[in-house]
Structures are given as C-alpha cells and as structure tokens.
Design a protein around this motif. Structure first.
Motif, short mmCIF file in Angstrom:
data_model
loop_
_atom_site.label_atom_id
_atom_site.label_comp_id
_atom_site.label_asym_id
_atom_site.label_seq_id
_atom_site.Cartn_x
_atom_site.Cartn_y
_atom_site.Cartn_z
N MET A 195 -67.67 -38.59 4.85
CA MET A 195 -66.94 -39.73 5.40
C MET A 195 -67.24 -39.94 6.87
SD MET A 195 -63.30 -39.32 3.41
CE MET A 195 -62.64 -40.80 4.14
N THR A 196 -67.43 -38.86 7.63
CA THR A 196 -67.77 -39.05 9.03
C THR A 196 -69.19 -39.57 9.20
OG1 THR A 196 -68.37 -36.69 9.18
CG2 THR A 196 -66.15 -37.33 9.90
N LEU A 197 -70.09 -39.14 8.32
CA LEU A 197 -71.46 -39.66 8.39
C LEU A 197 -71.47 -41.16 8.14
CD1 LEU A 197 -74.53 -39.51 8.50
CD2 LEU A 197 -74.52 -38.77 6.10
N SER A 198 -70.79 -41.60 7.08
CA SER A 198 -70.78 -43.02 6.76
C SER A 198 -70.02 -43.83 7.81
CB SER A 198 -70.17 -43.24 5.37
OG SER A 198 -68.88 -42.65 5.28
N GLY A 199 -68.86 -43.33 8.23
CA GLY A 199 -68.06 -44.07 9.21
C GLY A 199 -68.64 -44.08 10.60
N SER A 200 -69.48 -43.08 10.92
CA SER A 200 -70.07 -43.03 12.27
C SER A 200 -71.05 -44.17 12.51
CB SER A 200 -70.77 -41.69 12.49
OG SER A 200 -71.91 -41.56 11.65
N GLY A 201 -71.42 -44.87 11.47
CA GLY A 201 -72.25 -46.05 11.66
C GLY A 201 -71.59 -47.08 12.54
N ALA A 202 -70.25 -47.08 12.56
CA ALA A 202 -69.53 -48.03 13.43
C ALA A 202 -69.84 -47.76 14.89
CB ALA A 202 -68.03 -47.93 13.17
N ASN A 203 -69.76 -46.48 15.30
CA ASN A 203 -70.10 -46.13 16.68
C ASN A 203 -71.58 -46.42 16.98
OD1 ASN A 203 -67.64 -45.09 17.76
ND2 ASN A 203 -67.89 -43.27 16.52
N PHE A 204 -72.43 -46.05 16.05
CA PHE A 204 -73.86 -46.26 16.24
C PHE A 204 -74.17 -47.74 16.43
CE2 PHE A 204 -78.16 -46.96 14.62
CZ PHE A 204 -78.89 -45.99 15.32
N TRP A 328 -71.43 -40.96 17.92
CA TRP A 328 -72.04 -40.83 16.59
C TRP A 328 -72.38 -39.37 16.29
CZ3 TRP A 328 -77.79 -40.51 16.10
CH2 TRP A 328 -78.18 -40.31 14.78
N LEU A 329 -73.01 -38.68 17.23
CA LEU A 329 -73.41 -37.30 17.00
C LEU A 329 -72.21 -36.39 16.84
CD1 LEU A 329 -76.34 -37.00 19.60
CD2 LEU A 329 -76.53 -37.08 17.10
N PHE A 330 -71.21 -36.55 17.70
CA PHE A 330 -70.05 -35.66 17.65
C PHE A 330 -69.21 -35.90 16.39
CE2 PHE A 330 -68.94 -33.14 21.57
CZ PHE A 330 -70.24 -33.09 22.03
N SER A 331 -69.06 -37.14 15.98
CA SER A 331 -68.28 -37.41 14.78
C SER A 331 -68.97 -36.84 13.54
CB SER A 331 -68.05 -38.91 14.61
OG SER A 331 -69.28 -39.60 14.45
N GLY A 335 -67.62 -33.47 11.20
CA GLY A 335 -67.40 -33.46 9.76
C GLY A 335 -67.96 -32.21 9.11
N VAL A 336 -69.14 -31.79 9.55
CA VAL A 336 -69.75 -30.57 9.01
C VAL A 336 -68.90 -29.35 9.35
CG1 VAL A 336 -71.79 -29.08 9.08
CG2 VAL A 336 -72.07 -31.57 9.15
N VAL A 337 -68.46 -29.27 10.61
CA VAL A 337 -67.66 -28.13 11.03
C VAL A 337 -66.30 -28.11 10.32
CG1 VAL A 337 -66.51 -27.05 13.01
CG2 VAL A 337 -68.79 -28.03 13.27
N ALA A 338 -65.68 -29.28 10.17
CA ALA A 338 -64.37 -29.35 9.51
C ALA A 338 -64.46 -28.86 8.06
CB ALA A 338 -63.84 -30.78 9.56
N GLY A 392 -64.20 -38.38 21.89
CA GLY A 392 -63.35 -39.08 20.93
C GLY A 392 -63.91 -39.07 19.52
N GLY A 393 -65.23 -38.92 19.39
CA GLY A 393 -65.83 -38.88 18.06
C GLY A 393 -65.36 -37.71 17.22
N VAL A 394 -64.87 -36.64 17.87
CA VAL A 394 -64.40 -35.46 17.14
C VAL A 394 -63.21 -35.82 16.25
CG1 VAL A 394 -63.43 -33.14 17.40
CG2 VAL A 394 -65.27 -33.91 18.92
N SER A 395 -62.38 -36.75 16.69
CA SER A 395 -61.19 -37.11 15.91
C SER A 395 -61.53 -37.80 14.60
CB SER A 395 -60.27 -38.01 16.75
OG SER A 395 -60.92 -39.22 17.10
N ALA A 396 -62.80 -38.13 14.39
CA ALA A 396 -63.19 -38.73 13.11
C ALA A 396 -62.91 -37.80 11.95
CB ALA A 396 -64.68 -39.10 13.15
N SER A 397 -62.93 -36.48 12.19
CA SER A 397 -62.61 -35.51 11.14
C SER A 397 -61.14 -35.13 11.14
CB SER A 397 -63.46 -34.25 11.32
OG SER A 397 -64.82 -34.53 11.11
#
Length: 508
Positions: A195-204, A328-331, A335-338, A392-397
């Motif tokens: 979900m973070t990979l797909s949603g991070s497209g917004a930031n990108f 994008w990178l942090f979000s 997700g992987v770490v979470a 702020g990208g960390v909060s994506a997870s």
C-alpha cells in the motif's frame, strides 16, 4: 474456507489479544518479485503519480498563464519583497492587478480540485463491486478534462474553476478504490509495503510535477503542460484496463500458487461487502474517529505545502524548488520496515501504526516551524522543507493505511469517509494561508507554518491515545463471529475443566 498448512487468515482471537495475524511460514509465501500483486502496486504507483501530477501542474503553470495574458506590469502594482532577489534575477516579478486576480482565481481552482464529493460513494461502490473500474475511470476522466484546461483558461477563470472542480470529482474515487482493491489483494503481512508503494506515487507525482511543469512552460509553453500530462493519464488508463482485475479469483495471468496464497491468507475478509454497511457502529467507533481526526490534522500541512509552496518560494525566496523524492523513498521504506516488525512480532499492529504515525508527524512539524525562522537563507529553507516532506512520508505506514486494519472488508468505504473529512483542509488551508500572507512577508508565512505544525502535533497525540490496529467487532463476517464464539466456548470449557480438576486434586 479450508486453509492450507502454513497460511494465515484475518482471525479474531478468543482472548482478545492485540495481534490478529499469525505468522506465515516463509516457504508457504510465493515470492513478491514479478508477482501479480507487485505488478498491481507498480501500476497503482504510476496511476497516482499521474493524478497528483495533474493536481499540482496548475499551481506552477498558472504563473506562466498570468504572465502570458498580462506580461506588462501596471503602475503602482509592485509588491514589497521581504528577501533580496538573487543576483541576476532583475525586477520583472511585479504583477498587475488583473494578473493577481487571475492568480487568486487559480488558487481557488486548486481548492476546488481538492473537493472530493465522490469519496464516500466511490468507496462504497468499490467495496461492493470492486475497485478497478472506479480507479481506472477516475484517472481517465481527470486526464481527459486536463486536456481541456487550455481551452477553459481562454474562456475565463469561471470555466477554469468549473473544470478543476470536475477533475476533483474524478480524483475523489481513486484512493477509496485503491483501498478496496488491496482489501482483496494484499495479504495481511504485506499490506504496509504494497500500500505504501502504490500510494507513494502521489508524492512522486506531486513533487516531480513542480520542476517538470516549469521546464515545459519555458520550453514548449504552458498549454503543453496540460496536453502532455493529460495524454500520460490516458496512456496509463489503457494499461490499467488491459492488465488489472478486481480479484485474484478472476485474474487471467496470476499463478495458482499466488492466487491460493492471497485468498487463503485473507479469508472471509477478502471479499466485497453487501449493500448494507454498519453505519451506526462506524459512527460510534473510536478507532475510526482517531483516523479521521489525525488525517485531517496531517492533511492541513500537506495541502499548505502542496498548494502554497510555489507561491512561497517565488514571492518570498525567489527560488525555483528542485525536485526531491524523500517522501517517496521514506514512505516506501517505511512499509517494508512496518511489515517486518509485524511479521516478526516485534510489535503489535496497533503499536506499529502509532509508532510510524508519531515518527512521521512530530519531527516533521518541528522542521516546518524551522522553515519560518530560516530567514532569507535559500539553502536552509529548502533543507527544512525537504526534511518536512521526507520525514512525513514515514506516517504512510501508520494512520493512512489503518482503515484496512480495523475493517478490511469496509476499507474502501472507510477511506472514503476519512478522506472526505481529510479534504476539508484542502479547502480551508489555502484560505488561511492567503489571510496570513496577504503582504507576502516572512512574518505572515511564519504564522502559516506554526498553525500547520500545531495542528499536526495535535493529530499525532490524538491518534496515539485512541488509535487501534485490531479488527473491530462490527467489521466481522458471520463466519468469523461463529468462529470467534466457538473459540470462546472452547476456552471457557477448558478453563472450567482446569478448575474442576484443581478442585478434585485439593479434595484428594
């Protein structure tokens, strides 16, 4: 539904424990590389890149549109500059009254683009029918309307406002549709990363659009921005409708191993909901309100930066913002770490969501305040803004995917509800920003950043107190309720037997 050895489902423990998803044996999990679920996440990533690129392009292109329609400054129309211009910039940045009014009309158009009246119905229908058609049509309709932007701009600001409002309706169904699709596609222990990979497209897409839009305006002219971006959206829609399916059961190219893994890991929660939804129980759900309040608070600073950042960098710093991909990178990495923390049972789902929410919002708020005190230092301003967005990208997870934790079957509908509340700052924040920054001074922008940071911190604390990662009782299927009741009965009988046996031993 029968389960194969080594698979897990969304289960409800009889003892009410926090961890709702048992471990999955590693040899039972099909690899993600080149998998259908990973391909789906990548397609979603590019889809949201297009959507948010379309949302942001006007914020940059409207400056070129104003200059194109009124290139000569009017008498007595100069604006006081707080910071000195960098060497070689000249004094050509004053705008006429007519240009300023059109700029404000463009800002109102941006606000209308954030109005998503289709969030709740889009999430409801996606949860019932499946999300692929709604996500695909949402992007396609937005792209087609973007192609008409140059014509609307020529007809007048009213037409431009109406067009961007229509685009907002198209954009409104995309995120609820995504959440509804992942409710059927994302295994519980892979939710965060997919979900973070797909949603991070917004930031990108949003931040890549800032420099690219300026480059296209300078080289090809501002109408080309909308033709290129709209064309990219139409091309993406073609690939989406060719290769995507609502459900693993109906996908034509998925392997049998991957299909069985996804279906069995999700269990009854991996199906669509019926026509009726437990509205009253949702409205009384404290964990749901924790998501709503926190998302509204976080979105305040997000929309402040998204819609006002080009104005701040131009009016105050006179500096062209370079593209940065930290969020994008942090979000994506978060997700992987979470997922890793949940899979190895280092923390419960609830703890992971709260940790990542706090980590993303609190330090980011501090950096946002620091922007206002960076003075006229171009370097410090860009550093603090970059850190704000990146951290702020960390909060994506965290809070932003919590809907699928508390009610997987209703996740699309819940996201529609939370995003509807979450878009309110998209309308209010630019208005507040405009009120504080009418004179374009650093003091006014400092107030903007303090307000955004304070709201952010309040939302993070609220979620820490009231948030949860457990499946809520109102979200369970009849099958799951029966299973939970059976487990409770078994535990009760076991405890009763132990008590009887202990009494007998004492009597002996």
């Amino acid at each position: 539904m029968p389960l194969r050895n080594g698979y897990s489902i969304n289960s409800t423990h009889a003892d009410g424990s926090e961890d709702d998803e048992p471990l999955i044996e590693s040899d039972a999990v099909p690899p993600q590389c080149c998998s259908t679920r990973l391909n789906l996440a990548i397609l979603m990533f590019f889809g949201f890149s297009v959507v948010y690129g379309l949302r942001v392009n006007l914020s940059v292109a409207m400056v070129a549109m104003v200059n194109d329609t009124d290139p000569q400054p009017a008498p007595n129309s100069s604006i006081y500059k707080t910071c000195p211009l960098p060497p070689g910039d000249g004094q050509h940045e004053s705008h006429s009254i007519r240009g300023t009014l059109r700029l404000r009309a463009g800002c109102w158009a941006l606000s209308s683009s954030a109005t998503c009246a289709q969030q709740i119905p889009g999430g409801y229908l996606s949860g019932h029918y499946g999300g692929s058609i709604f996500l695909g049509l949402g992007v396609l309709c937005t792209a087609v309307l973007t192609l008409l932007t140059p014509l609307a701009a020529q007809l007048g600001s009213g037409w431009l406002f109406a067009l961007r409002a229509l685009e907002g309706f198209g954009e409104g169904v995309t995120f609820p549709a995504m959440m509804a699709m992942w409710a059927r596609w994302a295994p519980p222990l892979e939710r965060s990363r997919l979900m973070t990979l797909s949603g991070s497209g917004a930031n990108f897409g949003a931040f890549l659009a800032l420099p690219l839009t300026g480059f296209i305006c300078q080289t090809l002219g501002w109408p080309a921005v909308f033709y290129i971006c709209g064309g990219a959206g139409c091309l993406w829609a073609l690939f989406w409708f060719l290769f995507v399916s609502d459900d693993p059961r109906t996908h034509r190219r998925i392997s049998e191993e991957e299909r069985d893994y996804i279906i069995n890991s999700l269990g009854p929660q991996g199906t669509g909901h019926g026509w009726s939804v437990p509205i009253l129980s949702m409205l009384l759900s404290v964990p749901l309100w924790a998501i709503i309040v926190t998302q509204m608070c976080s979105n305040w600073s997000y929309y402040t930066l998204l819609t006002s950042l080009p104005t701040y960098m131009n009016k105050i710093m006179h500096f062209d913002l370079k593209s940065y991909l930290g969020a994008w990178l942090f979000s994506t990495l978060s997700g992987v770490v979470a997922d890793l923390l949940i899979e190895r049972k280092v923390f419960s789902v609830t703890a992971v969501r709260k940790i990542f929410t706090l980590t993303g919002l609190l330090p980011g708020s501090a950096c946002l305040v620091a922007v206002g005190y960076a003075g006229c230092s171009h370097i410090l301003t860009v550093i603090f803004l970059t850190l704000t967005s990146t951290i702020g990208g960390v909060s994506a997870s965290g809070v932003f995917i919590n809907q699928i934790d508390i009610a997987p079957r209703y996740a699309g509908f819940l996201l529609g509800i939370t995003n509807t509340f979450g878009t309110i700052p998209g309308v209010v924040a630019p208005i507040v920003t405009g009120y504080f920054t009418e004179d374009h001074t650093l003091a006014g922008w400092r107030k903007v950043f303090w307000v955004a940071a304070g709201i952010n911190v309040g939302g993070a604390l609220f979620y820490t107190i009231f948030g949860s990662g457990k499946i809520q009782p109102w979200a369970l299927t009849e099958e799951e309720r029966a299973e939970a009741e059976k487990k409770r009965s078994t535990v009760h009988l076991h405890m009763k037997y132990k008590g009887t046996a202990g009494t007998a031993l004492k009597d002996l």
